[in-house]
Design a protein around this motif. Structure first.
Motif, PDB file in Angstrom:
ATOM      1  N   VAL A 117       0.803  -1.339  -0.082  1.00  0.00           N
ATOM      2  CA  VAL A 117       0.160   0.108   0.133  1.00  0.00           C
ATOM      3  C   VAL A 117       0.822   1.141  -0.117  1.00  0.00           C
ATOM      4  N   PRO A 118       1.849   1.459   1.021  1.00  0.00           N
ATOM      5  CA  PRO A 118       2.737   2.769   0.844  1.00  0.00           C
ATOM      6  C   PRO A 118       3.682   2.584  -0.272  1.00  0.00           C
ATOM      7  N   ARG A 119       3.961   1.303  -0.944  1.00  0.00           N
ATOM      8  CA  ARG A 119       4.850   1.318  -2.044  1.00  0.00           C
ATOM      9  C   ARG A 119       4.240   1.794  -3.105  1.00  0.00           C
ATOM     10  N   ASP A 120       2.917   1.607  -3.236  1.00  0.00           N
ATOM     11  CA  ASP A 120       2.038   2.049  -4.413  1.00  0.00           C
ATOM     12  C   ASP A 120       1.672   3.437  -4.228  1.00  0.00           C
ATOM     13  N   GLN A 121       2.119   4.131  -2.942  1.00  0.00           N
ATOM     14  CA  GLN A 121       2.045   5.702  -2.756  1.00  0.00           C
ATOM     15  C   GLN A 121       0.652   5.956  -2.524  1.00  0.00           C
ATOM     16  N   TYR A 122      -0.398   4.939  -1.909  1.00  0.00           N
ATOM     17  CA  TYR A 122      -1.585   5.387  -1.129  1.00  0.00           C
ATOM     18  C   TYR A 122      -1.178   5.786   0.158  1.00  0.00           C
ATOM     19  N   LEU A 123      -0.766   6.903   0.258  1.00  0.00           N
ATOM     20  CA  LEU A 123      -0.336   7.417   1.371  1.00  0.00           C
ATOM     21  C   LEU A 123      -1.106   8.360   2.273  1.00  0.00           C
ATOM     22  N   SER A 124      -2.230   8.845   1.646  1.00  0.00           N
ATOM     23  CA  SER A 124      -3.178   9.669   2.336  1.00  0.00           C
ATOM     24  C   SER A 124      -4.645   9.419   1.699  1.00  0.00           C
ATOM     25  N   ARG A 125      -5.769   9.852   2.295  1.00  0.00           N
ATOM     26  CA  ARG A 125      -7.235   9.644   1.768  1.00  0.00           C
ATOM     27  C   ARG A 125      -7.153  10.398   0.628  1.00  0.00           C
ATOM     28  N   SER A 126      -6.747  11.696   0.338  1.00  0.00           N
ATOM     29  CA  SER A 126      -6.731  12.493  -0.694  1.00  0.00           C
ATOM     30  C   SER A 126      -6.095  11.796  -2.058  1.00  0.00           C
ATOM     31  N   ILE A 127      -4.967  11.204  -1.612  1.00  0.00           N
ATOM     32  CA  ILE A 127      -4.697  10.414  -2.940  1.00  0.00           C
ATOM     33  C   ILE A 127      -5.514   9.238  -3.444  1.00  0.00           C
ATOM     34  N   VAL A 128      -5.826   8.583  -2.438  1.00  0.00           N
ATOM     35  CA  VAL A 128      -6.877   7.430  -2.818  1.00  0.00           C
ATOM     36  C   VAL A 128      -8.090   7.930  -3.383  1.00  0.00           C
ATOM     37  N   ASN A 129      -8.722   9.086  -2.812  1.00  0.00           N
ATOM     38  CA  ASN A 129      -9.849   9.740  -3.491  1.00  0.00           C
ATOM     39  C   ASN A 129      -9.689  10.388  -4.869  1.00  0.00           C
ATOM     40  N   ARG A 130      -8.427  10.721  -4.823  1.00  0.00           N
ATOM     41  CA  ARG A 130      -8.312  11.154  -6.311  1.00  0.00           C
ATOM     42  C   ARG A 130      -8.076  10.120  -7.427  1.00  0.00           C
ATOM     43  N   ARG A 131      -7.358   9.282  -7.044  1.00  0.00           N
ATOM     44  CA  ARG A 131      -7.202   8.038  -8.030  1.00  0.00           C
ATOM     45  C   ARG A 131      -8.617   7.464  -8.467  1.00  0.00           C
ATOM     46  N   PHE A 132      -9.402   7.365  -7.361  1.00  0.00           N
ATOM     47  CA  PHE A 132     -10.658   6.737  -7.600  1.00  0.00           C
ATOM     48  C   PHE A 132     -11.544   7.603  -8.334  1.00  0.00           C
ATOM     49  N   LYS A 133     -11.590   8.823  -8.077  1.00  0.00           N
ATOM     50  CA  LYS A 133     -12.424   9.523  -8.979  1.00  0.00           C
ATOM     51  C   LYS A 133     -11.910   9.499 -10.580  1.00  0.00           C
ATOM     52  N   LYS A 134     -10.536   9.494 -10.632  1.00  0.00           N
ATOM     53  CA  LYS A 134     -10.091   9.418 -12.085  1.00  0.00           C
ATOM     54  C   LYS A 134     -10.570   7.885 -12.674  1.00  0.00           C
ATOM     55  N   LEU A 135     -10.636   6.720 -12.038  1.00  0.00           N
ATOM     56  CA  LEU A 135     -10.828   5.511 -12.360  1.00  0.00           C
ATOM     57  C   LEU A 135     -12.470   5.499 -12.580  1.00  0.00           C
ATOM     58  N   ASN A 136     -13.134   6.235 -11.647  1.00  0.00           N
ATOM     59  CA  ASN A 136     -14.814   6.438 -11.871  1.00  0.00           C
ATOM     60  C   ASN A 136     -14.803   7.038 -13.538  1.00  0.00           C
ATOM     61  N   LYS A 137     -14.196   7.950 -13.790  1.00  0.00           N
ATOM     62  CA  LYS A 137     -14.532   8.601 -15.193  1.00  0.00           C
ATOM     63  C   LYS A 137     -14.005   7.449 -16.261  1.00  0.00           C
ATOM     64  N   ILE A 138     -12.929   6.766 -16.068  1.00  0.00           N
ATOM     65  CA  ILE A 138     -12.754   5.560 -17.039  1.00  0.00           C
ATOM     66  C   ILE A 138     -13.924   4.613 -17.119  1.00  0.00           C
ATOM     67  N   VAL A 139     -14.379   4.642 -16.137  1.00  0.00           N
ATOM     68  CA  VAL A 139     -15.402   3.183 -16.083  1.00  0.00           C
ATOM     69  C   VAL A 139     -16.610   3.888 -16.778  1.00  0.00           C
ATOM     70  N   GLU A 140     -16.979   5.172 -16.533  1.00  0.00           N
ATOM     71  CA  GLU A 140     -18.141   5.674 -17.037  1.00  0.00           C
ATOM     72  C   GLU A 140     -17.898   6.012 -18.674  1.00  0.00           C
ATOM     73  N   GLN A 141     -16.573   6.111 -19.045  1.00  0.00           N
ATOM     74  CA  GLN A 141     -16.348   6.128 -20.581  1.00  0.00           C
ATOM     75  C   GLN A 141     -16.272   5.002 -21.198  1.00  0.00           C
ATOM     76  N   PHE A 142     -15.435   3.727 -20.653  1.00  0.00           N
ATOM     77  CA  PHE A 142     -15.552   2.777 -21.270  1.00  0.00           C
ATOM     78  C   PHE A 142     -16.744   1.760 -21.410  1.00  0.00           C
ATOM     79  N   LYS A 143     -17.521   1.781 -20.072  1.00  0.00           N
ATOM     80  CA  LYS A 143     -18.600   1.199 -19.581  1.00  0.00           C
ATOM     81  C   LYS A 143     -18.308  -0.310 -19.792  1.00  0.00           C
ATOM     82  N   PRO A 144     -17.420  -0.883 -18.930  1.00  0.00           N
ATOM     83  CA  PRO A 144     -17.215  -2.310 -18.852  1.00  0.00           C
ATOM     84  C   PRO A 144     -18.078  -3.155 -18.428  1.00  0.00           C
ATOM     85  N   ASP A 145     -18.247  -4.498 -18.651  1.00  0.00           N
ATOM     86  CA  ASP A 145     -19.242  -5.485 -18.098  1.00  0.00           C
ATOM     87  C   ASP A 145     -18.275  -6.341 -16.992  1.00  0.00           C
ATOM     88  N   LEU A 146     -17.031  -5.920 -17.090  1.00  0.00           N
ATOM     89  CA  LEU A 146     -16.241  -6.795 -16.072  1.00  0.00           C
ATOM     90  C   LEU A 146     -15.050  -6.109 -15.769  1.00  0.00           C
TER      91      LEU A 146
END
Length: 261
Positions: free
Chosen positions: A99-128
């Protein structure tokens, strides 16, 4: 045509997770699926060169989000004692260290990455979703109600991780509090049963790039599938020791039959 989004862990020093997912993406595409990869800057071009639809997870600005208004003002990994000689190998007791190796060092970093991934999922619309030690794949699956396949191994197998499988008594080691940076997000998603880093890697199906003889797992066979190494092999008629299938066959395509789309 099924749409499959692959998310390899891509923040460390190597490229093992990335190469496995590129190989798997090619196999799934050959089987008729529409696939896409999520990669960070370091390996983004590899996905493009492999001819795979690749989304960029840009983490370069995260250095500005590592600072805090309380101690430690700049969270980072620091050795307590400097070794006199370079160690032969590095031993750690759980995926909590990743977890720290992958630089998940704070809630703000986790939330920032998660929001970016949300946009990718909404754009690609995967089934899996397919994750390879990516700590946000399971949470994305929960938010978007998508089935999740996790590529994992005996050591980090989420239901029963066995890092020290050869020892009767594992050594006691002080592990990082790996779940803390994710707690706010877990609360928002109403997930209350995550206690350790491996819990963030849960899935509906676990894909094991090994064989039962090498990495035996005492778990429901319906949710575990051994596929052998996820890697290119130029000698296609060569048999892998302890594995009854061809080294570079279509067996991996069967991995997704038990998963409900």
């Amino acid at each position: 045509m099924k749409r499959i989004l692959l998310l390899p862990s891509d923040h460390g020093g190597g490229r093992g997770h990335v190469s496995r997912c590129i190989y798997l993406a090619k196999k799934l595409r050959a089987a008729g699926a529409q696939v896409a990869l999520v990669l960070e800057n370091k390996h983004y071009q590899e996905g493009i060169e492999a001819g795979i639809n690749t989304f960029l997870l840009d983490t370069r600005k995260e250095k500005f989000f590592k600072f805090q208004f309380k101690k430690p003002f700049w969270p980072r990994i620091k050795m307590i004692d400097t070794p006199e000689k370079m160690p032969v190998f590095l031993m750690f007791s759980a995926l909590a260290y990743q977890v720290p190796r992958d630089q998940y060092l704070s809630r703000s970093i986790v939330n920032r990455r998660f929001k970016k991934l949300n946009k990718i999922v909404e754009q690609f619309k995967p089934d899996l979703l397919i994750g390879d030690t990516h700590f946000l794949t399971y949470l994305l699956g929960k938010k978007f109600s998508l089935p999740v396949v996790q590529i994992t191994r005996l050591a980090g197998f989420p239901p029963d991780p066995q890092f020290f499988w050869w020892m009767e008594q594992p050594p006691k080691m002080v592990e990082p509090h790996a779940v803390e940076p994710f707690e706010h997000l877990l609360e928002k998603l109403a997930i209350s049963d995550v206690q350790k880093a491996e819990d963030l890697l849960r899935g509906d199906l676990y894909l094991i790039p090994a064989s039962p003889k090498i990495e035996p797992l005492d778990y429901d066979e319906e949710h575990v599938l051994y596929c052998g190494p996820l890697t290119e092999n130029s000698v296609v008629d060569h048999r892998i020791p302890f594995f009854e299938h061809p080294a570079d066959g279509s067996y991996v395509g069967k991995a997704f039959e038990p998963v409900s789309y």
